[in-house]
Design a protein around this motif. Structure first.
Motif, PDB file in Angstrom:
ATOM      1  N   UNK A   1     -15.819  -7.026  -4.222  1.00 29.24           N
ATOM      2  CA  UNK A   1     -15.899  -5.906  -3.272  1.00 29.24           C
ATOM      3  C   UNK A   1     -17.673  -5.440  -3.159  1.00 29.24           C
TER       4      UNK A   1
ATOM      5  N   UNK B   1     -14.949  -0.168  -0.148  1.00 37.29           N
ATOM      6  CA  UNK B   1     -13.719  -0.726   0.505  1.00 37.29           C
ATOM      7  C   UNK B   1     -13.881  -2.180   0.638  1.00 37.29           C
ATOM      8  N   UNK B   2     -12.836  -3.034   0.807  1.00 36.80           N
ATOM      9  CA  UNK B   2     -12.869  -4.401   1.163  1.00 36.80           C
ATOM     10  C   UNK B   2     -13.527  -4.566   2.539  1.00 36.80           C
TER      11      UNK B   2
ATOM     12  N   UNK C   1      -8.644  -9.705   0.587  1.00 39.65           N
ATOM     13  CA  UNK C   1      -8.045  -8.193   0.304  1.00 39.65           C
ATOM     14  C   UNK C   1      -7.927  -7.499   1.377  1.00 39.65           C
TER      15      UNK C   1
ATOM     16  N   UNK D   1      -4.172  -7.068   3.157  1.00 42.76           N
ATOM     17  CA  UNK D   1      -3.498  -5.565   3.382  1.00 42.76           C
ATOM     18  C   UNK D   1      -3.374  -5.129   5.005  1.00 42.76           C
TER      19      UNK D   1
ATOM     20  N   UNK E   1       0.605  -7.850   2.389  1.00 48.28           N
ATOM     21  CA  UNK E   1       0.903  -6.665   1.383  1.00 48.28           C
ATOM     22  C   UNK E   1      -0.247  -6.029   0.673  1.00 48.28           C
ATOM     23  N   UNK E   2      -0.104  -4.972   0.157  1.00 46.22           N
ATOM     24  CA  UNK E   2      -1.326  -4.631  -0.969  1.00 46.22           C
ATOM     25  C   UNK E   2      -1.497  -5.475  -1.769  1.00 46.22           C
ATOM     26  N   UNK E   3      -2.942  -5.531  -2.082  1.00 49.32           N
ATOM     27  CA  UNK E   3      -3.578  -6.454  -3.157  1.00 49.32           C
ATOM     28  C   UNK E   3      -2.791  -6.864  -4.596  1.00 49.32           C
TER      29      UNK E   3
END
Lengths: 151, 335
Positions: B46, B51-52, B142, B146, B150-152
């Motif tokens: 991060x 946020x990513x 990441x 997303x 899919x979500x991490x």
């Protein structure tokens, strides 16, 4: 899908590409899924017995808190960032039981936290699980209807 | 002027130099075999951002600043900033351009962006429209996951042919001052659709585009595989690299040990669980601007052909059942 017309060159290439795909380890995956899925069921049964024998719930009602507990475990494992590491090996063993449902909801909710409570977490929470809920409700309705009419 | 030779290649009359580069790699990339050749390695994916997406932007800016610092350039001395990334509307690049304050042209070539930026920057410099150009690109595992998948924390099994989006950023400063390897020819590719629909099998989708551009480059320039010390594709991965080799051999071009792929090189495929290898804009940027740039400078390799490969689909297009269109751009770098 898959019904789209391909040109001869496209079809020829897709055949080659298919051949180049490394084969998944079907046997290993199936074995891991069998064992991990079975383990989830054993835990679920253990919880059901716990709620009926120790918490003195009627046996037919003990399943509900047991399911809720398994969901909670799945959600917590997702939150701690462990679920995806286990699921990598367990595959369908964790995806098919209610643990998979818990993971899809919690992972989505976590992922969209940065977009805010309303448009992020609340709206995006069911992006993966939404179809499960939709089909679950529709199926329940149809079965209920059949039950009401014929039985 | 006759700078264009053949159908798709530009021979550069006054080849600009890659004066300096800047690379920032993610923590996972820092565990790979090329780690010692990146300028900076993150300890936290991060990068202390909320946020990513912000993390990706911060490392893109960092890579640009590193490239400028290595050449002792200030951002006001640079004429143009060419950058692109994978996030919707290329926000990493757009937002980075605010803090750099250099006139900016946004690029979208998906994972081919490093080669696209190098190629375009070279043409602009050779045309005399600028004296120095900064080109950069980034990707973040990441943030890309997303957006595309899919979500991490989603627990799913990855396919054996799937690739791992590289977290990192790479920047290169092009110009005519100082010293460095030169970009001497550029081949822009055509968008190809060979019927691939699986967004998880990007290597197979992109291989024909890479093969087409390689063939075109050889035909246009008269060079052959033996002219190069190293020929690297961007991010075909193991599956795509084999398919590309196969496509080329069917067209009578046999590539030997000097043919590799940045996505294969960046990870230790036997130890790091990335399946077919790395992908993402940063794959070719990190490998080219990190280890390969250093090897060029040390004159361990003299002639390098980089073929940046990109899949030009969007989550919307593949959800609607459309094929995955792909592109590849080739850049010849010499010392």
């Amino acid at each position: 899908m898959g019904k789209k017309k391909l040109t001869p060159a496209q079809r020829k290439y897709q055949e080659k590409a298919k051949k180049a795909e490394p084969k998944p380890l079907y046997l290993r995956n199936a074995l891991f899924a069998f064992l991990s899925g079975g383990l989830v069921c054993v835990i679920g049964q253990g919880l059901t017995d716990f709620y009926s024998r120790i918490m003195n719930l009627p046996p037919e009602e003990a399943g509900d808190p047991a399911v809720a507990t398994v969901i909670l475990i799945g959600a917590l494992l997702t939150g701690f960032g462990v679920f995806d590491n286990i699921a990598k090996y367990a595959g369908a063993g964790l995806a098919v039981p209610v643990t998979g449902f818990a993971n899809s909801v919690v992972s989505s909710a976590l992922e969209f936290r940065e977009e805010g409570l309303l448009y992020g977490i609340s709206a995006k929470m069911f992006t993966l699980a939404g179809s499960v809920i939709t089909f679950g409700v529709v199926t329940a309705f149809i079965i209920g209807l059949i039950y009401a009419i014929f039985l | 002027m006759g700078k264009k030779t053949g159908k798709q290649t530009y021979q550069i009359a006054n080849p600009p130099m890659i004066i300096s580069t800047g690379t920032v790699a993610g923590p996972f990339e820092g565990l790979g075999p090329l780690a010692q050749d990146f300028d900076e390695i993150l300890t936290d994916a991060r990068n202390e951002q909320s946020s990513f997406e912000k993390a990706e932007r911060s490392i893109l800016i960092k890579a640009c600043r590193l490239a400028l610092d290595h050449a002792s350039f200030s951002s006001t001395e640079v004429d143009l900033f060419l950058a692109g990334d994978l996030l919707n509307q290329t926000i990493s690049s757009n937002f980075s351009a605010i803090s750099l304050g250099i006139p900016f042209i946004g690029l979208y070539g998906a994972c081919s962006t490093a080669a696209l930026g190098l190629g375009l920057g070279t043409l602009i410099l050779d045309g005399g429209f600028a004296g120095s150009v900064l080109t950069a690109t980034s990707s973040h595992n990441s943030a890309a996951e997303r957006q595309y998948r899919y979500p991490t924390e989603y627990g799913g099994q990855r396919r054996s042919y799937q690739q791992w989006t590289v977290t990192g950023a790479g920047a290169a400063l092009l110009g005519y001052t100082g010293e460095g390897p030169r970009v001497t020819a550029v081949t822009f590719g055509k968008v190809m659709d060979l019927g691939s629909t699986d967004p998880l099998n990007m290597g197979a989708a992109m291989a024909p585009a890479a093969a087409d551009t390689i063939v075109r480059h050889f035909q246009d320039t008269g060079w052959d595989p033996n002219s190069f010390d190293l020929i690297v594709t961007g991010d075909l991965g193991k599956v795509g690299l084999d398919l590309c080799r196969q496509e080329l051999s069917e067209q009578g071009i046999t590539l030997g040990d000097n043919f590799n792929d940045c996505g294969v090189m960046i990870y230790d495929l036997s130890k790091q669980d990335v399946h077919a290898g790395g992908s993402g804009c940063a794959a070719s940027a990190l490998v080219t601007y990190g280890p390969l740039y250093r090897r060029l400078k040390r004159k361990e390799i003299h002639r390098l052909l980089l073929i940046g490969t990109g899949a030009l689909h969007s989550p919307t297009s593949y959800m609607q059942g459309e094929n995955i269109p792909c592109i590849a751009h080739a850049v010849r770098i010499e010392v």
